[in-house]
Design an enzyme around this catalytic site. Structure first.
Site, PDB file in Angstrom:
ATOM      1  N   CYS A   2      -7.168 -10.047   5.101  1.00 32.20           N
ATOM      2  CA  CYS A   2      -7.346 -11.047   6.147  1.00 32.20           C
ATOM      3  C   CYS A   2      -6.161 -12.008   6.227  1.00 32.20           C
ATOM      4  O   CYS A   2      -5.449 -12.209   5.240  1.00 32.20           O
ATOM      5  CB  CYS A   2      -8.586 -11.869   5.867  1.00 32.20           C
ATOM      6  SG  CYS A   2     -10.051 -10.900   5.611  1.00 32.20           S
ATOM      7  N   ARG A  27      -0.528  -7.167   7.466  1.00 33.23           N
ATOM      8  CA  ARG A  27      -1.351  -7.294   6.271  1.00 33.23           C
ATOM      9  C   ARG A  27      -2.532  -6.326   6.293  1.00 33.23           C
ATOM     10  O   ARG A  27      -3.158  -6.081   5.266  1.00 33.23           O
ATOM     11  CB  ARG A  27      -1.886  -8.726   6.162  1.00 33.23           C
ATOM     12  CG  ARG A  27      -0.810  -9.757   5.936  1.00 33.23           C
ATOM     13  CD  ARG A  27      -1.332 -11.145   6.166  1.00 33.23           C
ATOM     14  NE  ARG A  27      -2.301 -11.564   5.186  1.00 33.23           N
ATOM     15  CZ  ARG A  27      -2.017 -12.155   4.033  1.00 33.23           C
ATOM     16  NH1 ARG A  27      -0.772 -12.399   3.722  1.00 33.23           N
ATOM     17  NH2 ARG A  27      -2.968 -12.514   3.197  1.00 33.23           N
ATOM     18  N   TRP A  75     -10.151  -8.173   7.577  1.00 32.55           N
ATOM     19  CA  TRP A  75     -10.175  -6.843   6.942  1.00 32.55           C
ATOM     20  C   TRP A  75     -11.538  -6.746   6.284  1.00 32.55           C
ATOM     21  O   TRP A  75     -11.816  -7.474   5.325  1.00 32.55           O
ATOM     22  CB  TRP A  75      -9.044  -6.754   5.918  1.00 32.55           C
ATOM     23  CG  TRP A  75      -8.799  -5.397   5.345  1.00 32.55           C
ATOM     24  CD1 TRP A  75      -8.056  -4.397   5.894  1.00 32.55           C
ATOM     25  CD2 TRP A  75      -9.257  -4.899   4.080  1.00 32.55           C
ATOM     26  NE1 TRP A  75      -8.027  -3.309   5.058  1.00 32.55           N
ATOM     27  CE2 TRP A  75      -8.755  -3.588   3.935  1.00 32.55           C
ATOM     28  CE3 TRP A  75     -10.037  -5.417   3.048  1.00 32.55           C
ATOM     29  CZ2 TRP A  75      -9.012  -2.806   2.819  1.00 32.55           C
ATOM     30  CZ3 TRP A  75     -10.289  -4.629   1.930  1.00 32.55           C
ATOM     31  CH2 TRP A  75      -9.774  -3.344   1.825  1.00 32.55           C
ATOM     32  N   ASN A 101     -10.438 -16.270   4.102  1.00 34.56           N
ATOM     33  CA  ASN A 101      -9.943 -15.068   3.424  1.00 34.56           C
ATOM     34  C   ASN A 101     -10.519 -15.088   2.022  1.00 34.56           C
ATOM     35  O   ASN A 101     -10.575 -16.146   1.401  1.00 34.56           O
ATOM     36  CB  ASN A 101      -8.417 -15.089   3.266  1.00 34.56           C
ATOM     37  CG  ASN A 101      -7.698 -15.004   4.576  1.00 34.56           C
ATOM     38  OD1 ASN A 101      -8.306 -14.808   5.613  1.00 34.56           O
ATOM     39  ND2 ASN A 101      -6.385 -15.172   4.521  1.00 34.56           N
ATOM     40  N   GLY A 102     -10.867 -13.922   1.497  1.00 33.03           N
ATOM     41  CA  GLY A 102     -11.382 -13.874   0.125  1.00 33.03           C
ATOM     42  C   GLY A 102     -12.822 -13.419   0.103  1.00 33.03           C
ATOM     43  O   GLY A 102     -13.328 -12.858   1.086  1.00 33.03           O
ATOM     44  N   GLU A 481       4.972   8.059  -7.103  1.00 33.18           N
ATOM     45  CA  GLU A 481       5.233   7.185  -5.954  1.00 33.18           C
ATOM     46  C   GLU A 481       5.379   8.020  -4.675  1.00 33.18           C
ATOM     47  O   GLU A 481       4.878   7.661  -3.609  1.00 33.18           O
ATOM     48  CB  GLU A 481       6.492   6.337  -6.226  1.00 33.18           C
ATOM     49  CG  GLU A 481       7.027   5.547  -5.053  1.00 33.18           C
ATOM     50  CD  GLU A 481       6.038   4.547  -4.434  1.00 33.18           C
ATOM     51  OE1 GLU A 481       4.937   4.382  -4.970  1.00 33.18           O
ATOM     52  OE2 GLU A 481       6.381   3.971  -3.387  1.00 33.18           O
ATOM     53  N   LYS A 485       3.108   7.672  -1.268  1.00 33.47           N
ATOM     54  CA  LYS A 485       3.712   7.419   0.058  1.00 33.47           C
ATOM     55  C   LYS A 485       3.153   8.405   1.078  1.00 33.47           C
ATOM     56  O   LYS A 485       2.779   8.022   2.177  1.00 33.47           O
ATOM     57  CB  LYS A 485       5.242   7.595   0.014  1.00 33.47           C
ATOM     58  CG  LYS A 485       6.046   6.466  -0.565  1.00 33.47           C
ATOM     59  CD  LYS A 485       6.214   5.260   0.307  1.00 33.47           C
ATOM     60  CE  LYS A 485       5.146   4.234   0.117  1.00 33.47           C
ATOM     61  NZ  LYS A 485       5.025   3.521  -1.116  1.00 33.47           N
ATOM     62  N   GLU A 488      -0.581   7.630   1.952  1.00 33.36           N
ATOM     63  CA  GLU A 488      -0.896   6.443   2.746  1.00 33.36           C
ATOM     64  C   GLU A 488      -0.334   6.515   4.166  1.00 33.36           C
ATOM     65  O   GLU A 488      -0.954   6.000   5.088  1.00 33.36           O
ATOM     66  CB  GLU A 488      -0.527   5.133   2.036  1.00 33.36           C
ATOM     67  CG  GLU A 488       0.873   4.963   1.596  1.00 33.36           C
ATOM     68  CD  GLU A 488       1.113   3.629   0.870  1.00 33.36           C
ATOM     69  OE1 GLU A 488       0.306   2.712   0.964  1.00 33.36           O
ATOM     70  OE2 GLU A 488       2.163   3.526   0.214  1.00 33.36           O
ATOM     71  N   HIS A 504      -2.399  23.988 -16.800  1.00 31.64           N
ATOM     72  CA  HIS A 504      -3.642  23.749 -17.545  1.00 31.64           C
ATOM     73  C   HIS A 504      -4.838  23.590 -16.620  1.00 31.64           C
ATOM     74  O   HIS A 504      -5.839  23.002 -17.010  1.00 31.64           O
ATOM     75  CB  HIS A 504      -3.475  22.535 -18.462  1.00 31.64           C
ATOM     76  CG  HIS A 504      -2.432  22.761 -19.509  1.00 31.64           C
ATOM     77  ND1 HIS A 504      -2.627  23.605 -20.584  1.00 31.64           N
ATOM     78  CD2 HIS A 504      -1.165  22.304 -19.624  1.00 31.64           C
ATOM     79  CE1 HIS A 504      -1.527  23.650 -21.314  1.00 31.64           C
ATOM     80  NE2 HIS A 504      -0.618  22.866 -20.753  1.00 31.64           N
ATOM     81  N   LYS A 603      -1.665  -4.858   3.352  1.00 36.01           N
ATOM     82  CA  LYS A 603      -0.392  -5.062   2.668  1.00 36.01           C
ATOM     83  C   LYS A 603      -0.598  -5.753   1.328  1.00 36.01           C
ATOM     84  O   LYS A 603       0.002  -5.400   0.331  1.00 36.01           O
ATOM     85  CB  LYS A 603       0.539  -5.900   3.568  1.00 36.01           C
ATOM     86  CG  LYS A 603       1.911  -6.189   2.972  1.00 36.01           C
ATOM     87  CD  LYS A 603       2.745  -4.937   2.868  1.00 36.01           C
ATOM     88  CE  LYS A 603       4.102  -5.168   2.244  1.00 36.01           C
ATOM     89  NZ  LYS A 603       4.718  -3.905   1.798  1.00 36.01           N
TER      90      LYS A 603
END
Ligand code: M6R
Length: 608
Positions: A2, A27, A75, A101-102, A481, A485, A488, A504, A603
């Site tokens: 948010c 964000r 969000w 937010n939170g 990484e 990438k 996402e 294995h 973000k």
């Protein structure tokens, strides 16, 4: 996550809020809204969807003239994305609007208490309790009502409130969620981060946990938890608004990939003097590394993968046992960490809730803390004992690229410094490493030239439903990484595997046409990795080999070679990751994905 913007000042607040909300889009969010005070009445307009949808909805109301407003991007956490769950939320009397937010952890018990008093709830959000609780506490002074309200909240919050009674005033509060206040002339603006306020002013103050503030056109008053007025340091943003704009690129992600050489150079240059690491700006000392027992790196996502590279190089050069920990697991695992240990926190935003919680746990147990962080003045930077800033500049795309590369550079510096402190590297040897490290920006620009080849490969493989990234050692760390990438940005399932581990079990998934990207940049294990690659090729995989060796495609080994420049193995992730970022980018583009704002992602993840 948010985002909040609030404006009070000489200009019409609506375009300022909208422009701030556009700047916060990166964000991650699913709905947005605005509350304005016009002619002493409160008006709230909100919608599920994008800021442009909100923009259109506001226009449909005709001209709104107001000098005070708050806005929000949501969000979803409690309750699905919908118009009704969007912020701002309004109190029962319709005269108070709040954005938050939170997460309010005790919202259920507060909701029951408020329902018993006759307050009715229209949304599923935790935030709506704050609006009603505020009304319950309101006796004509908004700041006092907010201070009383926050005392009853458990959890994390950044809150902004407007009331119809005080049409030119915003009150706000913060705990474990970022909030800054831009100080202008005849206008002041609050925001979740710098891009939201930079169109109005470059001067800002950072609200600390448990502080509240009253923001008017004339000024900003800040109060601590005891209700005492406190004076705040004014910070000045040292980058221009153009740094947070696309500058001719189609997406921020591509712009940021291309800015990596600069990010790495800016991070390294001030910290290397006469080819030796210079940590004078941090509180790091040789004694700290001489005596340290273990290093615990804590981070999330890509920052964790930068930490994995850090673990390799610190152990290799300084011979200090080093663990790279998933931050969300760390504090619940009763970690073995005390005053003999160093905790290195890695974070672009410096506001990731899990990372902060892990750092606080390490501190509580007596460990010293070092934050490798990009956002100046962020919570991680303020709470850690020492800070090593990565000078990557503002990173807007949700998928990190240049901040990750800058984090690797910071890790290399720490490793060389630690190894020198322990007397393992002589000055001459350390200079050799620093020379190689300083060469990286030029080599990164060189690898960006693989762009066309990678775009071509993406055009061939963008339809694959599953991809494996394999490698050994540092290449395995970079593979993790690379895999994140791709996931996402393009929503393609992918996994990173230690090349020797595939046999294995996971090799059963390899069949005709499975895409395997193999990273092989360490001479010591090159042949071993080749054997692993041959075994997937023999089972029908299409293989892209990313290597610094002078090899060409060979039907027994690989279909394509992406050739990258040579550096020492410990630094190779800085180069091998670039074509991997490009691959994820182009596959995402071919699949029609929202590159800068991938679905479901934020973000800066400020909730646990
Ligand atoms: O701000 P931070 O570096 O603490 O964020 C950590 C992760 O959330 C972040 O790296 C995330 O994995 C990125 N989306 C990866 O591109």
């Amino acid at each position: 996550m948010c985002g909040i913007v609030g404006y009070v000042g000489k200009n019409n607040a609506v375009p300022v809020i909208l422009s701030g909300l556009y700047k916060l889009e990166y964000r991650g969010y699913d709905s947005a809204g605005i509350a304005v005070i016009e002619n002493e009445a409160l008006k709230v307009i909100k919608t599920k969807g994008r800021i442009k949808d909100l923009d259109e909805k506001i226009r449909s109301y005709g001209e709104i003239n107001t000098n005070c407003a708050i806005g929000h991007t949501r969000w979803a956490t409690h309750g699905a994305p919908s118009d009704v769950n969007s912020h701002p939320h309004i109190s029962k009397n319709g005269r108070i609007a709040i954005v938050h937010n939170g997460i309010i952890e005790n919202f259920l018990e507060l909701r029951e208490m408020l329902e018993a008093k006759g307050f009715e709830f229209v949304s599923q959000t935790d935030t709506e309790v704050v609006a009603h609780l505020f009304e319950l506490n309101y006796k004509g002074n908004a700041l006092e009502a907010l201070q009383d309200t926050t005392k009853q909240l458990r959890g994390s919050y950044a809150i902004g409130v407007v009331t119809a009674d005080a049409p030119s005033e915003i009150v706000c509060a913060r705990k474990d969620n970022p909030l800054i206040i831009g100080i202008g002339e005849g206008e002041n603006i609050l925001g979740s981060d710098i891009p939201a306020i930079i169109g109005t002013t470059k001067n800002y103050i950072i609200l600390n946990d448990n502080e509240t503030a009253r923001v008017t056109c004339e000024g900003v008053e800040v109060y601590n938890a005891l209700g005492d007025n406190v004076s705040k340091e004014i910070h000045v943003v040292d980058w221009d608004i153009s740094a947070a704009e696309k500058g001719g690129y189609e997406h921020f992600m591509m712009k940021e990939i291309c800015e990596q050489a600069k990010a790495v150079k800016d991070t390294l240059s001030p910290r290397i003097t006469k080819l030796l690491p210079n940590m004078s700006e941090t509180k790091l000392s040789p004694e700290m590394f001489k005596n340290v027992r273990n290093i615990h790196i804590v981070a999330c996502g890509s920052a964790l993968y930068a930490g994995l590279v850090g673990k390799h190089i610190i152990e290799k050069l300084a011979r200090i046992p080093c663990l790279a920990n998933v931050a969300s697991e760390f504090r619940y695992n009763d970690p073995i960490i005390d005053e003999n240990d160093l905790c290195i926190v890695v974070s672009q935003s410096g506001e990731t809730a899990d990372t902060l919680a892990a750092m606080r746990e390490a501190k509580k147990r007596g460990a010293k803390t070092l934050a490798i962080v990009n956002v100046v003045g962020s919570s991680a930077a303020r709470e850690a004992d020492s800070v090593l800033y990565t000078w990557a500049g503002p990173e807007i795309a949700v998928a990190t690229t240049k901040a990750y590369s800058a984090q690797l550079s910071a890790m290399y510096l720490v490793a060389v410094y630690a190894a020198m402190s322990k007397g393992i590297l002589t000055e001459e040897m350390a200079m050799g490493y620093c020379k190689e490290i300083m060469d990286l920006p030029e080599l990164i620009d060189e690898v960006i030239k693989t762009r066309e080849q990678v775009q071509y490969l993406a055009s061939i493989y963008s339809n694959r439903s599953s991809t494996f990234f394999i490698g050994r050692g540092i290449d395995y760390a970079a593979a993790q990484e690379a895999s994140l990438k791709l996931k996402e940005i393009s929503y393609v399932h992918s996994e990173a595997y230690a090349a020797g581990e595939l046999k294995h079990g996971t090799i059963s998934l390899i069949e005709d046409g499975t895409l395997v990207v193999a990273l092989a940049n360490d001479d010591d294990v090159y042949e071993k990795t080749l054997s692993n690659i041959k075994s997937v090729k023999a089972r029908g995989a299409n293989v892209i080999l990313v290597t610094n060796k002078n090899v060409t495609a060979d039907p027994e080994i690989c279909d394509h070679v992406i050739k990258i420049p040579k550096t020492i193995a410990e630094l190779s992730a800085s180069l091998s990751i670039v074509p991997m970022q490009l691959l994820a980018y182009y596959i995402g583009v071919y699949r029609g994905c929202d590159i800068d704002m991938p679905r479901n992602l934020a973000k800066s993840v400020t909730v646990e």
